[in-house]
Design an enzyme around this catalytic site. Sequence first.
Site, PDB file in Angstrom:
ATOM      1  CB  VAL A  36      12.883  -7.795 -17.695  1.00  0.00           C
ATOM      2  CG1 VAL A  36      12.193  -8.043 -18.403  1.00  0.00           C
ATOM      3  CG2 VAL A  36      13.750  -8.338 -16.299  1.00  0.00           C
ATOM      4  CG  HIS A  69      -6.458  -2.391  -3.081  1.00  0.00           C
ATOM      5  ND1 HIS A  69      -7.700  -2.474  -2.577  1.00  0.00           N
ATOM      6  CD2 HIS A  69      -5.551  -2.517  -2.129  1.00  0.00           C
ATOM      7  CE1 HIS A  69      -6.680  -2.116  -1.324  1.00  0.00           C
ATOM      8  NE2 HIS A  69      -5.976  -2.030  -1.501  1.00  0.00           N
ATOM      9  CG  HIS A 127      -6.877  -3.362   1.894  1.00  0.00           C
ATOM     10  ND1 HIS A 127      -6.572  -2.433   2.206  1.00  0.00           N
ATOM     11  CD2 HIS A 127      -8.097  -3.406   2.803  1.00  0.00           C
ATOM     12  CE1 HIS A 127      -7.287  -1.644   2.096  1.00  0.00           C
ATOM     13  NE2 HIS A 127      -8.155  -2.080   2.605  1.00  0.00           N
TER      14      HIS A 127
END
Length: 621
Positions: A278, A553, A597
């Site tokens: 996209v 992360h 996490h």
Amino acid sequence: MANKSLIFVGLCLAYMATWSQISAQNNNNVLFETINFLRRGQADVELENYDNNVVLDSEYDFIVVGAGTAGCALAARLSENPLWRVLLLEAGGPERLVMDVPIVAHFLQLGEMNWKYRTQPSDHACLAMNNNRCNWPRGKVMGGSSVLNYMMYTRGNRRDYDRWEALGNPGWSFKDVLPYFKKYEGSSVPDAEEDYVGRNGPVKVSYVNWRSKIAEAFVDAAQQDGLKYRDYNGRIQNGVAFLHTTTRNSTRWSSNRAYLYPLKGKRSNLHVRKNALVTKVLIDPQTKTAYGIMVQTEGRMQKILARREVIVSAGAINTPQLLMLSGVGPAKHLREVGIKPLADLAVGYNLQDHTAPAVTFTTNATSLKFEDFSDPTLINRFNRMEGPYGSPGGCEAIAFWDLDHERDEDGWPDIELFLVGGSMSSNPAISRAFGLKKSIYDTLFAEIEDKSLNAFMIFPMILRPKSRGRIMLKSSDPFKYPLIHANYFAHPYDVDISVRGLLKAVSLMEQRGMQKINAKLWEKKIPTCKQHPYKSWAYWACYVRHFTFTIYHYSGTAKMGPKSDRAAVVDHRLRVHGIKNLRVADASIMPEIMSGHPNGPVFMIAEKAADMIKQDHGFIQ
């Protein structure tokens, strides 16, 4: 496809390489087990191939951009309404069973299923990495980064979510989000706290059916240091445990496997298109309403319309990039790259990540080594759903400390230590994945490899960093990677807590559990830190700035907050401020990174987002 095939063939060749060294009977066993593995893989291929026959409509009710952790969950939940037509778009290709063998997690970062982003060069972080740039892996595959990650399952601390609500986001306190954690969890962890765990959800959570002596020593040493063995996803987070993992029967349980595999061939109102990038969300400049997307697929650009909403779940790097390409972002920056601003919002700011300067130790216990994985009995054990192939990249155990309040059993931890049962030299993919300079590797780790020493690593991961980075556009070309300014260690707290965590890891060697396996710090010095006395605070601070290992992360780049918060991009229902029919649902929306996490919390965000969308469109109350 080539890289995926090479990894797969590499594993098969590893088994075959041992055939000449074993008896004819074992030879037949290995052949049988390899055929079994291939049969399992073929079943997954057939599920993935269901999507190949889909002919895209020109219009859908909902378009979900990104089939990662959040996107797969959202598409599955929204398509529960048979009257809604839902399109899920993914830039990468299919998930394969070889990607779901937990021990090979390191290798996946080297293949085409990884976007292979890199941070901008730094003079105060990533100093051990090539060109002072940290590698930032991101999943470019069905399942996204839930296919690339190390399957370490944590929720974070209840205070993380109470803090989100306090920042002006009603409905995001821990009591509000706990039902969504329990909704997606299909936990088989036997000692999980029943009031806090979900047992029947699609995302499988379990202990690994294999443990090393090193992991047992780590768990013992942490308890001797004062922690309790506990369910760290329960009422209290501080403690130590063998790792909870997003695996089942020694197999990775990605978002794709959890949410979409059960629906293949059964839900005609859900379309999935792979290898579809996209490039823009279409927004009416007069009404400020999102009405569709532009997507590059099958070699051409297509426009697809959305009757109700476009939901961006492309992750904390690609989501801000797409929003800015679509005219949603900092007006000054957008004009600089030739994009007309439609909404002047702080997109790309507030970038956060967890880092951990791994520390290496030697031992007389057997550690994980790459050459051992060619043992032909291991595929037999994997097919029987146990053994070291089920170990997620060698990560085995985890512990949480509140170093500022060590006597507070229910503190808000500021450091996490997790154990990897091998060293930087035990697997050729590890140093490549991190992008270590050869000179650094040769000085610090080559001897471990040359002498085939048993060694392991402890990663002290900072949980609540105070530094903030930024994602920026390089240009208005959607095929150009964005600029990633990690800005690690801009705040001195982050260096301080990293050193304190590192020293906590070293101190565990004094405990009986570690002494039992003769664990000792690997005392090789970083040449570029030689100006500091060895083991001084200044030396360890230099060490931290060199080994700035991302734990993958990335979050916060489309911050959730009230309109009065100038840094906010979306409101508490994840609607983009100032743009109708456009939402974000992924780690980008986290106002502050949670203490653990984030893969699990992103599942929670997706489940909660799905319910909010259903409510806003009258499907549920």
